[in-house]
Enzyme design. Structure first.
Site, mmCIF file in Angstrom:
data_model
loop_
_atom_site.group_PDB
_atom_site.id
_atom_site.type_symbol
_atom_site.label_atom_id
_atom_site.label_comp_id
_atom_site.label_asym_id
_atom_site.label_seq_id
_atom_site.Cartn_x
_atom_site.Cartn_y
_atom_site.Cartn_z
ATOM 1 N N HIS A 232 22.476 61.904 76.717
ATOM 2 C CA HIS A 232 21.791 63.203 76.752
ATOM 3 C C HIS A 232 20.393 63.069 76.143
ATOM 4 O O HIS A 232 19.769 64.057 75.793
ATOM 5 C CB HIS A 232 22.589 64.245 75.969
ATOM 6 C CG HIS A 232 23.998 64.406 76.463
ATOM 7 N ND1 HIS A 232 24.384 65.418 77.307
ATOM 8 C CD2 HIS A 232 25.100 63.656 76.267
ATOM 9 C CE1 HIS A 232 25.669 65.296 77.590
ATOM 10 N NE2 HIS A 232 26.134 64.230 76.960
ATOM 11 N N LYS B 68 17.326 79.002 72.009
ATOM 12 C CA LYS B 68 17.767 77.603 72.020
ATOM 13 C C LYS B 68 17.450 77.013 70.654
ATOM 14 O O LYS B 68 16.763 77.656 69.851
ATOM 15 C CB LYS B 68 17.066 76.811 73.127
ATOM 16 C CG LYS B 68 15.541 77.000 73.171
ATOM 17 C CD LYS B 68 14.903 76.262 74.341
ATOM 18 C CE LYS B 68 14.916 77.035 75.640
ATOM 19 N NZ LYS B 68 15.214 76.246 76.799
ATOM 20 N N ARG B 69 17.939 75.773 70.390
ATOM 21 C CA ARG B 69 17.589 75.142 69.117
ATOM 22 C C ARG B 69 16.063 75.075 68.989
ATOM 23 O O ARG B 69 15.351 74.945 69.991
ATOM 24 C CB ARG B 69 18.180 73.722 69.054
ATOM 25 C CG ARG B 69 19.666 73.677 68.784
ATOM 26 C CD ARG B 69 20.030 74.240 67.425
ATOM 27 N NE ARG B 69 19.675 73.316 66.358
ATOM 28 C CZ ARG B 69 20.544 72.631 65.644
ATOM 29 N NH1 ARG B 69 21.847 72.747 65.865
ATOM 30 N NH2 ARG B 69 20.156 71.819 64.677
ATOM 31 N N LYS C 82 10.520 71.722 72.481
ATOM 32 C CA LYS C 82 10.904 72.906 73.260
ATOM 33 C C LYS C 82 9.807 73.982 73.214
ATOM 34 O O LYS C 82 9.868 74.987 73.908
ATOM 35 C CB LYS C 82 12.229 73.477 72.758
ATOM 36 C CG LYS C 82 13.435 72.552 73.032
ATOM 37 C CD LYS C 82 14.723 73.192 72.559
ATOM 38 C CE LYS C 82 15.916 72.245 72.557
ATOM 39 N NZ LYS C 82 16.555 72.074 73.877
ATOM 40 N N THR D 266 20.475 73.516 79.827
ATOM 41 C CA THR D 266 21.571 74.228 80.486
ATOM 42 C C THR D 266 21.446 75.737 80.297
ATOM 43 O O THR D 266 22.013 76.508 81.065
ATOM 44 C CB THR D 266 22.938 73.764 79.926
ATOM 45 O OG1 THR D 266 22.834 73.718 78.501
ATOM 46 C CG2 THR D 266 23.325 72.407 80.452
ATOM 47 N N LYS E 168 22.338 79.394 82.821
ATOM 48 C CA LYS E 168 23.075 80.615 82.467
ATOM 49 C C LYS E 168 22.223 81.840 82.806
ATOM 50 O O LYS E 168 22.722 82.826 83.365
ATOM 51 C CB LYS E 168 23.425 80.609 80.971
ATOM 52 C CG LYS E 168 24.311 79.430 80.591
ATOM 53 C CD LYS E 168 24.331 79.163 79.088
ATOM 54 C CE LYS E 168 24.915 77.769 78.833
ATOM 55 N NZ LYS E 168 24.698 77.299 77.458
HETATM 56 O O1 BZD Z 1 22.168 67.881 75.799
HETATM 57 C C1 BZD Z 1 21.090 68.093 74.912
HETATM 58 C C2 BZD Z 1 19.789 67.837 75.646
HETATM 59 O O2 BZD Z 1 18.701 68.006 74.757
HETATM 60 C C3 BZD Z 1 19.675 68.839 76.789
HETATM 61 O O3 BZD Z 1 18.522 68.580 77.541
HETATM 62 C C4 BZD Z 1 20.913 68.713 77.679
HETATM 63 O O4 BZD Z 1 20.925 69.742 78.630
HETATM 64 C C5 BZD Z 1 22.176 68.822 76.850
HETATM 65 C C6 BZD Z 1 23.417 68.600 77.668
HETATM 66 O O5 BZD Z 1 23.306 67.437 78.425
HETATM 67 N N1 BZD Z 1 21.260 67.233 73.751
HETATM 68 C C7 BZD Z 1 21.892 67.712 72.672
HETATM 69 O O6 BZD Z 1 22.309 68.857 72.634
HETATM 70 N N2 BZD Z 1 22.045 66.843 71.631
HETATM 71 C C8 BZD Z 1 22.695 67.155 70.492
HETATM 72 O O7 BZD Z 1 23.155 68.246 70.272
HETATM 73 C C9 BZD Z 1 22.841 66.083 69.461
HETATM 74 C C10 BZD Z 1 23.839 66.211 68.533
HETATM 75 C C11 BZD Z 1 24.003 65.243 67.569
HETATM 76 C C12 BZD Z 1 23.155 64.165 67.509
HETATM 77 C C13 BZD Z 1 22.131 64.044 68.439
HETATM 78 C C14 BZD Z 1 21.967 65.014 69.413
#
Ligand code: BZD
Length: 829
Positions: free
Chosen positions: A373, A565-566, A571, A676, A680
């Protein structure tokens, strides 16, 4: 069991349905029974929360029944099973989702009415299960829903953190973190399995012993912790299948350290044992970087070891020959976090099952697949060799051996290209030696998947370039998707029934391609009218929520413009805020008579910053500081409001998304693997303002660029813009708004200085300055579209109509066919 009296066993399937009836009287009795005997309250007096508890237990009974049937059926059929390993699952609430998937929502609502309760009110009592950070974790939850709905024989495995993702508190505009002790009031959706538990070992030494004339390695561990299973049934929609999400909790091991007990230090001995539980205590809240912390590594191995003991035990129940393993087991690792599973399978096959190395390796390579990811090479996980050597000495040996073999193989292909050999090595040399976890995963897995087409391109060209050149056939992508059950049916029931009425069927709930049928009605005035009404009602609900939370009263005629979002620099929530400041500045500076022409907006931002991510926290504060000025400026009034929604989580998203007109996805191109949230919003008929990044590129193909608002540099333009750096002239408006922040227009001048510094010429890594003009143009196009309600509503209907591809059902079908090789196994009873 099945041999002799098949018909008798078959009768057992669904037998409980005879007892667990779903008519209103039976449900009322059932709920009241749970009030009296499970919650232990009197049926004459119980409050909403107790009613929620009783209701949940009643639903849980029905879930368990189907879940037993499903597992009995899987056992009988013995299909190839998928094991989905993920350290994070963001499940959110379970009640509404469960009754909808079980097909008994209306019956329950009716029964509750008779008892004087309202289903919606009770559903609000439930807290979120937030065992994850963001996109990756919510994706796992959506995929579990699709796996169950599509009848795949799948299991999810994860960790049962005592503390989920921190609660975000906002004090004077600053983020504070508080622990999320989500289990405080009990969790009716899980089933504790005290008898399903495995010892997990750590530390110690590796010794050599003779066995049948050969020398074998024996790991003598130094510490043992017990992993106890908690099962969470996941019901499919429109099927009797309910699959399992098994989460592990750490408990002190039953094996006592006799010595410390005998030294008389009883209290300390007990306290030390209790420390075992800390392993599964808390979720790491950082979704950016890996810090090589021992506890994190312990969590990973604890999870991997317990899951694999469980999986191998199940395999051995019905099979005696390990050569069958690849026909019966597919192991999917969600990002690199569970990658120790590779070394663990090798250890078990070699050290415990006494297979030779090459047989074990062949098997291991056939069962594992991996999805990444990540976009940034720097974001890849590393484990310090010293740390692994101390915690898991035998695994370190195994990884070294895997690497040795790989390096030999690689030399025979590419020769003595030492730079490339060293880049591709699983071991990173340097002052601190590290294991490159992604390299280990790529070397072993038969398939490496990206999460969107653009993401795969970046993997090929940048992140895993060397590996792609070596093994192009391993690399694929499965564009992410989200489940329309939770994101439309549960969270937007009125839109859901409008869609069903318009299409003349509810089938889109499990065949989402049917949504395309809305296209032909997009200009139909009747549908447009109803569509607007539904959206308005959702806006009312959101407006009430905003008022309760922040005291800000917002106008329903305004456009609800949302970014949730985070919080991350890439972002670019900061781009959004600077755009809002620019809008504010324009309103202030225009002649009063012109203000009539301004399209009123309510700008909504929500999201958590990792606790140690300073710049992200400053972005949150800037949002509040700007809101303070803007929302209290009489010149502005209803033309512009800025609201920060605190403690963003799944259930907040369920409320916000259906009430949004516009949503923003502003990542600098080449930084969002997929995204994602956009999907939604799209399903709910919210228009997108976005850069051509991640899955947005594919959304554009489905929905048409005319039906969304795109802006900014493209993925392939970004590197050149970065090269140019300071030589690119940023627009005056950009310099002006940054100066406003710098000069203390919103207060906190010194505090915001480091934030403004990130935007200086030559330092603006995420290219806010470069994209600003294009962003403002896109925003102007949004305003023009909004004042034409017919056009806007048509675009909205076409958004929903074009969202079919972005269902996790489609993603899961692709994984099942092309990566896992599994078939549906539908319980027919
Ligand atoms: O995963 C996210 C990506 O940033 C998005 O672009 C993608 O849509 C989604 C699903 O594929 N990545 C994360 O959310 N990553 C984490 O949450 C994460 C957690 C722990 C350590 C490192 C990353």
């Amino acid at each position: 069991e099945f041999g002799e009296s098949k018909s008798k066993v078959e009768k057992m399937f669904g037998l409980m349905d005879v007892f667990l009836k779903n008519d209103s009287i039976s449900l009322q009795k059932d709920i009241l029974d749970h009030v009296e005997f499970t919650v232990a309250r009197s049926r004459f007096s119980f409050d909403d929360f107790e009613a929620y508890q009783a209701l949940s237990h009643s639903v849980r009974d029905r879930l368990i029944e189907r879940w037993h049937d499903t597992h009995q059926y899987f056992k009988k059929k013995d299909p190839k099973r998928l094991y989905f390993l993920s350290l994070e699952f963001l499940m959110g609430r379970s009640l509404s989702n469960s009754v909808i998937n079980l097909g008994i929502r209306d019956q329950y609502a009716d029964a509750l009415n008779q008892l004087g309760f309202e289903f919606e009110v009770l559903a609000e009592q439930e807290g979120d299960a937030a065992l994850g950070n963001g996109g990756l974790a919510r994706l796992s939850a959506c995929q579990m829903d699709s796996l169950a709905t599509l009848d795949y024989p799948a299991w999810g495995y994860g960790l049962r953190y005592q503390y989920g993702l921190f609660r975000q508190i906002i004090l004077d505009g600053f983020q504070l973190e508080q622990p999320d002790y989500w289990l405080n009031f009990g969790n009716p959706w899980e089933i504790e399995r005290v008898h399903v538990s495995y010892p997990v070992k750590f530390y110690g030494t590796v010794e050599e012993e003779g066995l049948n004339g050969q020398t074998v390695k024996v790991w003598i561990p130094g510490e043992t912790v017990e992993a106890v299973a908690y099962d969470n049934p996941i019901p499919g929609y429109g099927t009797r299948n309910a699959i399992n999400l098994r989460l592990w909790a750490a408990k002190p091991s039953g094996q006592y350290d006799m010595e410390s007990y005998n030294t008389g230090d009883y209290i300390n001995a007990v306290v030390n044992r209790q420390k075992a539980e800390t392993i599964s205590n808390v979720l790491y809240p950082d979704d950016r970087s890996y810090q090589g912390k021992e506890l994190r590594l312990k969590q990973q191995y604890f999870f991997v070891s317990a899951s694999l003991q469980d999986i191998i035990r199940r395999f051995k129940d019905d099979h005696s020959n390990f050569d069958e393993l690849p026909e019966k087991v597919a192991l999917q690792i969600n990002d690199t976090h569970p990658s120790l599973a590779i070394a663990e399978v090798m250890r078990v096959l070699i050290d415990e099952e006494h297979l030779d190395w090459s047989r074990a390796w062949n098997m291991t390579c056939k069962i594992f697949s991996f999805t990444t990811h990540t976009v940034q090479p720097e974001g890849l996980e590393k484990i310090p060799v010293d740390l692994l050597g101390t915690l898991l000495p035998r695994h370190l040996q195994i990884i070294y051996e895997i690497n040795y073999n790989f390096m030999e193989q690689l030399k025979s292909v590419i020769g003595q290209d030492y730079d490339r050999l060293s880049r591709m090595s699983i071991i990173e040399e340097g002052a601190v030696k590290n294991i490159r976890v992604a390299n280990l995963s790529i070397v072993c897995c038969h398939t490496v998947n990206g999460v969107s087409r653009v993401h795969l391109d970046l993997l090929k060209e940048r992140v895993f370039k060397d590996f792609f050149e070596l093994w192009p056939q391993k690399f694929h992508y499965k564009t992410n998707g989200v489940t329309q059950r939770r994101w439309v049916v549960v969270s937007n029931p009125s839109l859901s029934s409008l869609i069903s009425r318009c299409l003349g069927t509810e089938s889109w709930i499990h065949n989402v391609d049917l949504l395309a049928g809305l296209r032909q009605h997009a200009s139909d005035p009747d549908l447009q009218h109803e569509w607007k009404m539904v959206r308005k009602v959702n806006k009312v609900r959101l407006a009430e929520y905003i008022q309760t939370l922040s005291g800000v009263k917002v106008s329903l005629d305004a456009m609800f413009d949302v970014q949730i979002k985070r919080i991350h620099e890439y972002k670019r929530q900061l781009l959004n805020i600077l755009g809002i400041i620019h809008r504010y500045d324009c309103i202030k500076n225009m002649e009063k008579s012109h203000r009539r022409k301004v399209v009123p907006r309510v700008c909504i931002i929500g999201g958590k910053a990792a606790p140690g991510y300073d710049i992200a926290k400053k972005i949150i504060k800037l949002c509040h500081a700007a809101a303070d000025i803007i929302n209290n400026d009489a010149d502005v009034g209803d033309l512009l409001k800025l609201v920060f929604i605190p403690d963003y989580n799944v259930s907040v998203a369920e409320l916000v998304i259906p009430g949004s007109d516009l949503s923003q996805h502003l990542s600098t191109a080449g930084h969002e693997a997929s995204g994602t949230g956009s999907m939604k919003f799209l399903m709910n008929g919210c228009l997108l303002l976005a850069t051509a990044d991640g899955a947005i590129v594919e959304i554009m193909e489905e929905v048409g660029a005319d039906n969304m608002f795109l802006f900014g540099a493209k993925v392939d333009e970004v590197p050149a813009l970065r090269e140019k750096g300071a030589s690119v002239k940023v627009p005056l408006q950009f310099a002006r708004v940054v100066r406003m922040v710098r000069d203390g227009h919103f207060g906190f001048k010194d505090y915001f200085k480091p934030l403004c510094d990130t935007l200086e010429d030559g330092k603006d890594f995420y290219l806010l300055g470069d994209d600003f003009a294009s962003y403002l143009e896109a925003q102007a196009a949004v305003d023009r579209a909004f004042v034409d309600p017919e056009k806007w509503t048509r675009m909205s209907i076409l958004s929903t109509a074009g969202s079919g591809k972005f269902s996790s059902d489609r993603t899961i079908e692709e994984y099942a066919k092309h990566t896992w090789g599994i078939e549906p196994c539908k319980c027919p009873f």
